[in-house]
Design a protein around this motif. Structure first.
Motif, mmCIF file in Angstrom:
data_model
loop_
_atom_site.group_PDB
_atom_site.id
_atom_site.type_symbol
_atom_site.label_atom_id
_atom_site.label_comp_id
_atom_site.label_asym_id
_atom_site.label_seq_id
_atom_site.Cartn_x
_atom_site.Cartn_y
_atom_site.Cartn_z
ATOM 1 N N ILE A 1 17.202 -50.732 -55.365
ATOM 2 C CA ILE A 1 15.957 -50.283 -55.556
ATOM 3 C C ILE A 1 15.793 -48.902 -55.538
ATOM 4 C CG2 ILE A 1 13.232 -50.700 -55.091
ATOM 5 C CD1 ILE A 1 14.295 -53.667 -54.023
ATOM 6 N N ILE A 2 16.264 -48.261 -54.471
ATOM 7 C CA ILE A 2 16.239 -46.849 -54.413
ATOM 8 C C ILE A 2 16.872 -46.111 -55.705
ATOM 9 C CG2 ILE A 2 17.021 -45.094 -53.091
ATOM 10 C CD1 ILE A 2 16.703 -46.416 -50.464
ATOM 11 N N GLY A 3 17.985 -46.778 -56.245
ATOM 12 C CA GLY A 3 18.491 -46.367 -57.269
ATOM 13 C C GLY A 3 17.624 -46.407 -58.472
ATOM 14 N N VAL A 4 16.882 -47.285 -58.775
ATOM 15 C CA VAL A 4 15.750 -47.226 -59.770
ATOM 16 C C VAL A 4 14.938 -46.162 -59.510
ATOM 17 C CG1 VAL A 4 14.170 -48.810 -61.149
ATOM 18 C CG2 VAL A 4 16.223 -49.817 -60.239
ATOM 19 N N ALA A 5 14.573 -46.186 -58.285
ATOM 20 C CA ALA A 5 13.463 -44.979 -58.187
ATOM 21 C C ALA A 5 14.108 -43.690 -58.511
ATOM 22 C CB ALA A 5 13.157 -44.800 -56.745
ATOM 23 N N LYS A 6 15.218 -43.464 -58.101
ATOM 24 C CA LYS A 6 15.862 -42.246 -58.469
ATOM 25 C C LYS A 6 16.287 -42.055 -60.121
ATOM 26 C CE LYS A 6 18.856 -41.695 -54.198
ATOM 27 N NZ LYS A 6 20.220 -41.452 -53.815
ATOM 28 N N MET A 7 16.544 -43.163 -60.616
ATOM 29 C CA MET A 7 16.882 -42.984 -62.023
ATOM 30 C C MET A 7 15.606 -42.936 -62.784
ATOM 31 S SD MET A 7 16.301 -44.968 -64.975
ATOM 32 C CE MET A 7 16.053 -46.527 -64.467
ATOM 33 N N LEU A 8 14.321 -43.409 -62.413
ATOM 34 C CA LEU A 8 12.979 -43.189 -63.238
ATOM 35 C C LEU A 8 12.873 -41.525 -62.844
ATOM 36 C CD1 LEU A 8 11.170 -46.273 -62.308
ATOM 37 C CD2 LEU A 8 11.618 -45.578 -64.585
ATOM 38 N N SER A 9 13.037 -41.187 -61.503
ATOM 39 C CA SER A 9 12.663 -39.802 -61.196
ATOM 40 C C SER A 9 13.414 -38.672 -62.017
ATOM 41 C CB SER A 9 13.010 -39.340 -59.836
ATOM 42 O OG SER A 9 12.238 -40.067 -58.983
ATOM 43 N N MET A 10 14.536 -39.137 -62.613
ATOM 44 C CA MET A 10 15.713 -38.126 -63.435
ATOM 45 C C MET A 10 15.136 -38.347 -64.807
ATOM 46 S SD MET A 10 19.344 -38.519 -61.459
ATOM 47 C CE MET A 10 20.003 -37.683 -62.659
ATOM 48 N N TYR B 1 12.368 -39.068 -66.139
ATOM 49 C CA TYR B 1 10.997 -38.489 -66.205
ATOM 50 C C TYR B 1 10.669 -37.268 -65.633
ATOM 51 C CZ TYR B 1 10.479 -42.928 -68.792
ATOM 52 O OH TYR B 1 10.475 -43.973 -69.577
ATOM 53 N N PRO B 2 11.258 -36.172 -65.638
ATOM 54 C CA PRO B 2 11.209 -35.012 -64.811
ATOM 55 C C PRO B 2 9.899 -34.238 -64.992
ATOM 56 C CG PRO B 2 12.626 -34.453 -66.544
ATOM 57 C CD PRO B 2 12.416 -35.950 -66.622
ATOM 58 N N ILE C 1 7.361 -38.421 -59.591
ATOM 59 C CA ILE C 1 8.452 -38.346 -58.710
ATOM 60 C C ILE C 1 7.886 -38.177 -57.148
ATOM 61 C CG2 ILE C 1 9.755 -36.363 -58.124
ATOM 62 C CD1 ILE C 1 9.813 -35.637 -61.230
ATOM 63 N N GLN C 2 6.701 -37.601 -56.970
ATOM 64 C CA GLN C 2 6.031 -37.666 -55.686
ATOM 65 C C GLN C 2 5.882 -38.929 -55.092
ATOM 66 O OE1 GLN C 2 2.305 -35.693 -55.461
ATOM 67 N NE2 GLN C 2 2.325 -35.026 -53.480
ATOM 68 N N GLU C 3 5.497 -39.903 -55.994
ATOM 69 C CA GLU C 3 5.210 -41.307 -55.328
ATOM 70 C C GLU C 3 6.428 -42.023 -55.177
ATOM 71 O OE1 GLU C 3 2.338 -42.737 -54.343
ATOM 72 O OE2 GLU C 3 1.204 -40.919 -55.064
ATOM 73 N N LEU C 4 7.436 -41.743 -56.059
ATOM 74 C CA LEU C 4 8.683 -42.447 -55.927
ATOM 75 C C LEU C 4 9.515 -41.755 -54.849
ATOM 76 C CD1 LEU C 4 9.800 -43.150 -59.622
ATOM 77 C CD2 LEU C 4 8.842 -44.613 -58.004
ATOM 78 N N ASN C 5 9.344 -40.615 -54.507
ATOM 79 C CA ASN C 5 10.221 -40.119 -53.379
ATOM 80 C C ASN C 5 9.600 -40.800 -52.002
ATOM 81 O OD1 ASN C 5 11.536 -37.899 -54.483
ATOM 82 N ND2 ASN C 5 9.920 -36.287 -54.321
ATOM 83 N N LYS C 6 8.523 -41.287 -51.944
ATOM 84 C CA LYS C 6 8.237 -42.252 -50.903
ATOM 85 C C LYS C 6 9.143 -43.526 -50.738
ATOM 86 C CE LYS C 6 3.405 -40.761 -51.275
ATOM 87 N NZ LYS C 6 1.953 -41.333 -51.617
#
Length: 587
Positions: free
Chosen positions: A553-562, A564-565, A571-576
């Motif tokens: 799940i963290i991998g999905v969060a990282k992938m989405l952050s990358m 949609y830069p 990015i701020q919400e997914l960093n949580k």
């Protein structure tokens, strides 16, 4: 129980945050204890709002009010004052400050009679409102004071103060009704002191003025309506008290009789119907049968014979209730037989038949009610009558009828667990397995047939229909493997999450595999901070209940952050979520 110690845990975190900001910004001004445990303050916001708080033992928050237009239970202005109160009463920084504050009661003791009179005369000359309040407070000292006029003038002044070009807008209703509440509270206090006549004088004056006002108000929040109900309640409490004289109760009866001719009480709410309840009680007490029946008959005559109207039905039911109360049995039977098409009247006859154990008559009356409701195309009333048939069947222990209706109600429009369990209990365990498997098989066949017949018109597969129809049964029967098969055909995140609590303990790995693409799709379509925060919250929820899926799940969060830069809020919400990788909690 809300207290100064726990209010931060009891109130919405968003409201707490905003209230704390107001408190820290020094927006709370003029906090003062006006009486023992009664506090008043003002809070500067978009406007300056007045707050009142009543504390009890151990700093229990017994009551509070704010004249801002917030619709919820507790606003940020009240919270801001609670923070300051908590600080004040803790004694950590307030003791030195309090020692230097003037004591209002001691100040009053230092003033002599001549000074009091001079002050009162000076203010009464300049402030008409002050003069009215003063005269009303001491009206019992001078019989020449026309308290009815004084209360009328006072409520008119209050209304004018909150009106703009003769209209009360949505926001103004908050502060207006706070002042009306104070008048009603005074009426309650007069009632408690057994000053029934003045309590009624106050209630009568306020009710007339506030009811006239409702035509020229935006009462979409219901504040004025609530105020009117509270005044009617005060009048009812006076009427029901044993101590008031018959003369006073006669006055209340006459007042209600006059006011009930005002259509405003019926056009803008159910105020009139509440007043009729009081009017009927007084008619019974005062032996005013003729007057009450004449009023009811006048109302019934307004409506076209043979045409259904809920108001006509209401007055017919009232008339029957009143005739029963005064023992006119002969008239009642005739009236009932003439009006069995009225649902409440027929229900009364059904109840009577059941009480006499005449179940055949009860069922005959119910069948007649169903026929009328079907003719008038009222499916809700048909369902009500069918529930009555079920009730009779339970009393008679008619198993087949119980099964028929509990099954119907269990799946009528949406799943009803209570009826499902009731249906299930009519079978042995062995019988039930056969019955429920047959139902599942029939439902699958029905959905497939419907989908095949409408295939050219439908853009979706029958899988969603299977899930909606069968998931509740699989949950009740704990058919987790079958439920998983249906959920695995879902791709929409929120639909999968509906069944998370049922499946996460049994199939954690399979669920995580479903969530990974669902989270990614949700991230692709999310478009604002609220939606990003919502996605992050759901990710954290799944990680908490299925720790083994954290890495994916963290991998999905990282992938989405990358991916949609240019979406800093995402990015701020997914960093949580990403911060959980190191076992840290959200800061």
């Amino acid at each position: 129980m809300l207290t100064l110690k726990n209010f931060e845990l009891q109130v919405s975190s968003t409201i707490i945050q905003r209230g704390r900001q107001y408190f820290e910004d020094g927006a709370v001004i003029d906090l003062e204890e006006t009486d023992n445990n009664y506090w008043q303050a003002e809070v500067a916001g978009t406007s300056t709002y007045s707050i009142e708080i009543k504390l009890g033992n151990k700093n229990k928050i017994e009551d509070y009010s704010c004249d801002c237009p917030y619709d919820g239970d507790t606003c940020k202005h009240v919270v801001a004052v609670l923070f300051l109160l908590k600080e004040e009463l803790s004694g950590k920084i307030a003791r030195a400050k309090k020692a230097n504050q003037p004591d209002f009661k001691k100040l009053l003791q230092k003033i002599n009679v001549e000074e009091y009179q001079e002050f009162i005369l000076a203010h009464a000359t300049k402030d008409k409102n002050f003069k009215s309040v003063f005269e009303l407070w001491f009206a019992h000292k001078d019989e020449r004071i026309d308290t009815a006029k004084k209360y009328t003038d006072l409520i008119k002044i209050i209304i004018r103060k909150h009106a703009s070009e003769g209209f009360i807008d949505y926001r103004a209703t908050y502060s207006l009704t706070n002042e009306i509440k104070k008048l009603v509270a005074k009426g309650d206090a007069l009632l408690a002191k057994k000053n029934f006549r003045e309590a009624f004088t106050l209630a009568r004056a306020v009710l007339k003025q506030v009811t006239e006002l409702i035509e020229y108000s935006d009462d979409s929040n219901g504040n004025i309506g609530d105020a009117i109900f509270s005044i009617i309640q005060l009048i009812e409490n006076i009427s029901l008290a044993k101590e008031p004289t018959i003369e006073l109760k006669e006055q209340i009866f006459s007042f209600l009789q006059t006011e009930l001719s005002n259509q405003l009480y019926f056009d803008y709410g159910d105020f009139g119907y509440e007043m009729i309840t009081v009017y009927q009680s007084l008619a019974e007490l005062l032996k005013k049968e003729k007057e009450f029946l004449q009023y009811v008959d006048t109302q019934i005559a307004k409506y076209i014979a043979g045409k259904r109207d809920f108001r006509k039905d209401y007055f017919l039911v009232r008339k029957i209730e009143f005739l029963k109360a005064i023992g006119k049995e002969g008239e009642i039977r005739k009236l009932i037989q003439q009006n069995l098409d009225v649902v409440e009247i027929r229900k009364g006859e059904v109840e009577s038949a059941i009480n006499k154990k005449d179940f055949l008559m009860a069922k005959k009356l119910i069948a007649g009610g169903i026929k009328i409701a079907e003719k008038e195309k009222h499916p809700g009333i048909v369902s009500d009558w069918e529930e009555e048939l079920l009730r009779v069947a339970i009393i008679e222990k008619d198993k087949e009828t119980i099964r028929f209706y509990t099954k119907r109600f269990a799946f009528d429009r949406w799943f009803n667990r209570d009826y499902y369990i009731q249906w299930k209990k009519t079978f042995t365990n062995t019988e039930w397995r056969t019955v429920i498997e047959k139902y599942i098989e029939d439902k699958i066949t029905e959905i497939n047939k419907q989908h095949q017949n409408n295939k050219s018109k439908l853009w979706y597969s029958p899988d969603a229909l299977f899930l909606d129809a069968l998931a509740p049964i699989y949950i009740e029967e704990k058919y987790w493997d079958r439920l998983l098969i249906l959920v695995c055909k879902e791709t929409e995140l929120d639909r999968i999450l509906q069944y998370h609590d049922h499946l996460s303990k049994h199939y954690p790995t399979e669920l995580v595999d479903l969530y990974i693409p669902a989270f990614e799709r949700k991230g692709d379509i999310a478009g604002n901070r609220v939606e990003y925060a919502n996605l992050a919250g759901k990710m954290k929820r799944v990680i908490k209940s299925i720790p083994a899926g954290k890495e994916k799940i963290i991998g999905v969060a990282k992938m989405l952050s990358m991916k949609y830069p240019r979406r800093p809020a995402m990015i701020q919400e997914l960093n949580k979520v990403i911060i959980l990788e190191k076992g840290k909690s959200e800061q």
